[in-house]
Each structure stands twice: as structure tokens, then as C-alpha cells.
Design an enzyme around this catalytic site. Structure first.
Site, PDB file in Angstrom:
ATOM      1  N   LYS A 162      -0.192  -9.804   8.638  1.00  0.00           N
ATOM      2  CA  LYS A 162      -0.154  -8.856   8.620  1.00  0.00           C
ATOM      3  C   LYS A 162      -1.310  -8.549   9.502  1.00  0.00           C
ATOM      4  O   LYS A 162      -2.818  -7.599   8.647  1.00  0.00           O
ATOM      5  CB  LYS A 162       0.362  -7.919   7.801  1.00  0.00           C
ATOM      6  CG  LYS A 162       0.435  -6.465   7.985  1.00  0.00           C
ATOM      7  CD  LYS A 162       0.654  -5.219   6.489  1.00  0.00           C
ATOM      8  CE  LYS A 162       1.171  -3.938   7.379  1.00  0.00           C
ATOM      9  NZ  LYS A 162       1.097  -2.689   6.253  1.00  0.00           N
ATOM     10  N   ILE A 178       5.285  -4.407  10.108  1.00  0.00           N
ATOM     11  CA  ILE A 178       5.546  -4.368   8.908  1.00  0.00           C
ATOM     12  C   ILE A 178       4.815  -2.728   8.320  1.00  0.00           C
ATOM     13  O   ILE A 178       3.528  -2.661   8.728  1.00  0.00           O
ATOM     14  CB  ILE A 178       4.782  -4.974   7.798  1.00  0.00           C
ATOM     15  CG1 ILE A 178       4.871  -6.512   7.733  1.00  0.00           C
ATOM     16  CG2 ILE A 178       4.652  -4.561   6.460  1.00  0.00           C
ATOM     17  CD1 ILE A 178       4.421  -7.681   6.937  1.00  0.00           C
ATOM     18  N   ARG A 200      -8.949  -0.388   5.041  1.00  0.00           N
ATOM     19  CA  ARG A 200      -9.581  -0.016   3.670  1.00  0.00           C
ATOM     20  C   ARG A 200      -9.916  -1.003   2.446  1.00  0.00           C
ATOM     21  O   ARG A 200     -10.721  -0.463   1.964  1.00  0.00           O
ATOM     22  CB  ARG A 200      -7.642  -0.687   2.999  1.00  0.00           C
ATOM     23  CG  ARG A 200      -6.507   0.491   3.697  1.00  0.00           C
ATOM     24  CD  ARG A 200      -5.438   0.732   2.423  1.00  0.00           C
ATOM     25  NE  ARG A 200      -4.500   1.433   3.261  1.00  0.00           N
ATOM     26  CZ  ARG A 200      -4.558   2.572   2.514  1.00  0.00           C
ATOM     27  NH1 ARG A 200      -5.035   2.773   1.589  1.00  0.00           N
ATOM     28  NH2 ARG A 200      -3.575   3.431   2.713  1.00  0.00           N
ATOM     29  N   TYR A 217     -13.651  -4.026  -2.153  1.00  0.00           N
ATOM     30  CA  TYR A 217     -14.362  -3.460  -3.508  1.00  0.00           C
ATOM     31  C   TYR A 217     -15.937  -4.427  -3.629  1.00  0.00           C
ATOM     32  O   TYR A 217     -16.759  -4.575  -2.592  1.00  0.00           O
ATOM     33  CB  TYR A 217     -14.115  -3.180  -4.747  1.00  0.00           C
ATOM     34  CG  TYR A 217     -15.899  -2.645  -5.406  1.00  0.00           C
ATOM     35  CD1 TYR A 217     -16.217  -1.435  -5.424  1.00  0.00           C
ATOM     36  CD2 TYR A 217     -16.038  -3.245  -6.506  1.00  0.00           C
ATOM     37  CE1 TYR A 217     -16.972  -0.753  -5.947  1.00  0.00           C
ATOM     38  CE2 TYR A 217     -16.928  -2.596  -7.549  1.00  0.00           C
ATOM     39  CZ  TYR A 217     -17.188  -1.860  -7.046  1.00  0.00           C
ATOM     40  OH  TYR A 217     -18.264  -1.126  -7.777  1.00  0.00           O
ATOM     41  N   TYR A 271      -2.704 -10.313   4.823  1.00  0.00           N
ATOM     42  CA  TYR A 271      -2.697  -8.921   5.128  1.00  0.00           C
ATOM     43  C   TYR A 271      -4.695  -8.833   5.637  1.00  0.00           C
ATOM     44  O   TYR A 271      -5.280  -8.492   4.308  1.00  0.00           O
ATOM     45  CB  TYR A 271      -2.794  -8.649   4.205  1.00  0.00           C
ATOM     46  CG  TYR A 271      -2.060  -6.252   4.147  1.00  0.00           C
ATOM     47  CD1 TYR A 271      -2.558  -6.395   5.256  1.00  0.00           C
ATOM     48  CD2 TYR A 271      -2.374  -6.280   2.934  1.00  0.00           C
ATOM     49  CE1 TYR A 271      -2.021  -4.626   5.376  1.00  0.00           C
ATOM     50  CE2 TYR A 271      -1.940  -4.625   3.473  1.00  0.00           C
ATOM     51  CZ  TYR A 271      -1.663  -3.975   4.184  1.00  0.00           C
ATOM     52  OH  TYR A 271      -1.689  -2.830   4.867  1.00  0.00           O
ATOM     53  N   THR A 291       0.252  -0.545  -0.057  1.00  0.00           N
ATOM     54  CA  THR A 291       0.354  -0.223   0.077  1.00  0.00           C
ATOM     55  C   THR A 291       0.794   1.597   0.332  1.00  0.00           C
ATOM     56  O   THR A 291       1.096   2.221  -0.578  1.00  0.00           O
ATOM     57  CB  THR A 291      -0.687   0.138   1.099  1.00  0.00           C
ATOM     58  OG1 THR A 291      -1.547  -0.878   1.562  1.00  0.00           O
ATOM     59  CG2 THR A 291      -1.807   1.698   1.404  1.00  0.00           C
TER      60      THR A 291
END
Length: 308
Positions: free
Chosen positions: A180, A220, A157, A126, A152, A63
Site C-alpha cells: 500500500k 485501500i 505518518r 517513532y 504499508y 489506521t
């Protein structure tokens, strides 16, 4: 521990044990751009800054690296460049996530082919999916490669949380070795369900110590772009028993972290790296330049920290 034991699975007491790709801090490195694409000369400088600064691994095309604005050819070229520049001094982890499983498989196989030591794969955004869909998505990706895979989970997000039970099921796949985790409230459940040989990394710079205290293996990190040594030291002090020193470092970073997240990542961190004298350019649209008041706040906090 050899930092490049990519997936050392050993038989211990009848159970297969997985070594993590890294323990400590992985810098989620920014990507420097100019008008014609990636500025590879500056990228090489950033990589050397991270290695000399003590980072235990480097995450490229995450990202923070603006992978979502990279065409596939550029995306893979950046991973290849990083792998060759690092030359196995620390692990190179490549962001290869997608909300299209076929696309994620293609990117992951390409990353493996150009030398990545592992991949980071985000939950589908999405279109999202169910927990069953998450399992199938990540299993298909893991089955397509031989290198280690880090899950992740970042609901802020993706608007999608990967439940601890789903992470547990995925942890039983040999080359899915870590997560993560940006949902702090479920870190303890993930550690309890998955066991000590499955690594949990903090995805939030302001929560490194809480995650470590619950059994995490490191972070991270975004802030490691500008303070790689302190980020590494925070984790190592904790594991060496210097809890007070680790807490002191975490507290020291908090005001800086607020400035680094005054706008959506990676807008402020890219501005911060520019302030340090690296010419990394601006973020690609739709991200814009850091607002002047936030830039002034960032400048003040970086001065207070001794960075500029």
C-alpha cells in the site's frame, strides 16, 4: 478471479507468479465504539454495507479503524469477528503493524489464527529504522506466518520512507505480495523493480487513477466507507478499458475527498458514517470530534454527492 486465492503461487516460464489478494477496492473500515468497547452490532452492519456495496476486500484494524487505540485482546477480537462475519465472501485483511518487531509478529500470528486472509504491516514509526532494518523487520514478520502480507508505506505518518529497492528485495519473499503505497512519486519505480506479479495499491483516495495508470492493482480506501460502489467501479472501469468513465468517477470524488481529509483521518470519515445514519460513535482520544466548520463542509459535500 477467485477473491480468496490467498497466495496462489504458480510456476510460469520458470518464474513463480503471485496472485494478488484482491484487484479493485479494499475498504479500510472504521471501528464503531461505544462506552464499553466495540459496538459489534453496528460493525456487522458496516461489513454488510461494504459487501453489498461492491468492495473487493475489507481491511480491519488499520489506521482508519483506530487500531493504535486498541489493546491487543480487543484488536484480535475485532479481526476474529470480521473474519467470521465476512465468512470468506471477500478477503479480510488485518492491520497488524507495530514499531516493535516482536509485537508485530505476535499480532500477525494471532490474526492468522483467528481467520484473517492476509495482513497489512506499516513501516516502524517513532523509533524508525534504516532500510536494512526495514528489510529485517518485514522479513521476520513474513517468516512467522503463512498468509499473505501487504507492506504499508506512509511517510506522512511514520516520517520514514521505504525505498523502492527495499520493496523489491522484500517482494522476493514468497508471501510478501503487495504494498500500500502513499508515496506517489515512487510508484513507477516500485512497479518497474518488482514486476507485474507484485501488487501496488494506492493509499490515497485522490490518487487512485494515477497509481492504476502506472500499473497499480487498486486502492485501500478510506472513502469506500461511504461510497464503496463508486470506489470499486472506478478501478474496474479502468481495467475494463473505460478510462473516461474511471476518470469521471475520480474527478467526481475530489471535493468529497477534500472534506473527508479536512482533519486527520479517521475523524471526518467517522463523522460521515454517522451522517449516513450508522451509529458509530466518536473517535477515541487523542482524536476529537470534527470541528463545526469542517462538519458543515462535509455535510454540504455529502449532500452534493447524494449521500444524505
Amino acid at each position: 478471479m477467485n477473491k480468496l486465492d490467498m497466495l496462489n503461487i504458480k510456476l510460469k516460464g520458470g518464474q513463480f507468479m503471485k496472485n494478488p489478494l484482491f484487484i479493485g477496492s479494499a475498504a479500510a473500515i472504521i471501528t464503531p465504539f461505544h462506552d464499553n468497547g466495540v459496538d459489534y452490532a453496528t460493525y456487522a452492519e458496516l461489513i454488510e454495507f461494504q459487501i453489498k456495496g461492491g468492495s473487493d476486500a475489507i481491511l480491519v484494524c488499520g489506521t482508519t479503524g483506530e487500531a493504535s487505540t486498541m489493546p491487543d485482546e480487543e484488536h484480535i477480537a475485532v479481526i476474529k469477528f470480521a473474519a467470521e462475519k465476512v465468512n470468506r465472501r471477500v478477503p479480510v485483511i488485518a492491520g497488524t503493524g507495530s514499531n516493535d518487531t516482536r509485537h508485530a509478529i505476535e499480532l500477525s500470528k494471532a490474526a492468522e489464527a483467528v481467520g484473517a486472509d492476509g495482513i497489512l504491516s506499516v513501516t516502524p514509526y517513532y523509533n524508525k529504522t534504516t532500510q536494512k532494518g526495514l528489510y529485517g523487520h518485514f522479513k521476520a514478520i513474513a517468516d512467522s506466518i503463512k498468509i499473505p502480507m501487504i507492506l504499508y508505506n506512509i511517510p506522512s505518518r511514520t516520517n520514514l520512507n521505504m525505498n523502492p529497492e527495499t520493496i523489491q528485495a522484500l517482494s522476493e519473499i514468497d508471501n510478501i505480495i503487495a504494498v500500500k503505497e502513499c508515496n506517489l512519486g515512487q510508484v513507477g519505480d516500485v512497479v518497474n523493480l518488482c514486476g507485474d506479479d507484485f501488487a501496488v495499491y494506492s493509499g490515497d483516495d485522490n490518487a487512485i487513477l494515477p497509481v492504476l495508470s502506472l500499473g497499480g492493482k487498486g486502492v485501500i480506501s478510506t472513502m469506500a466507507n461511504i461510497i464503496p460502489q463508486d470506489t470499486h467501479d472506478m478501478v474496474m472501469k479502468f481495467f475494463q478499458g473505460d478510462t473516461r468513465g474511471a476518470i469521471s468517477l475520480q474527478l467526481k470524488t475530489l471535493n468529497l475527498i477534500k472534506a473527508l481529509f479536512s482533519e486527520v483521518n479517521p475523524i471526518p470519515i467517522k463523522a460521515a458514517v454517522n451522517l449516513m445514519g450508522f451509529k458509530v460513535g466518536q473517535c477515541r482520544m487523542p482524536l476529537t470530534e470534527l470541528a463545526e466548520d469542517h462538519l458543515e463542509l462535509l455535510r454540504q459535500e455529502m449532500k452534493a454527492y447524494g449521500l444524505i
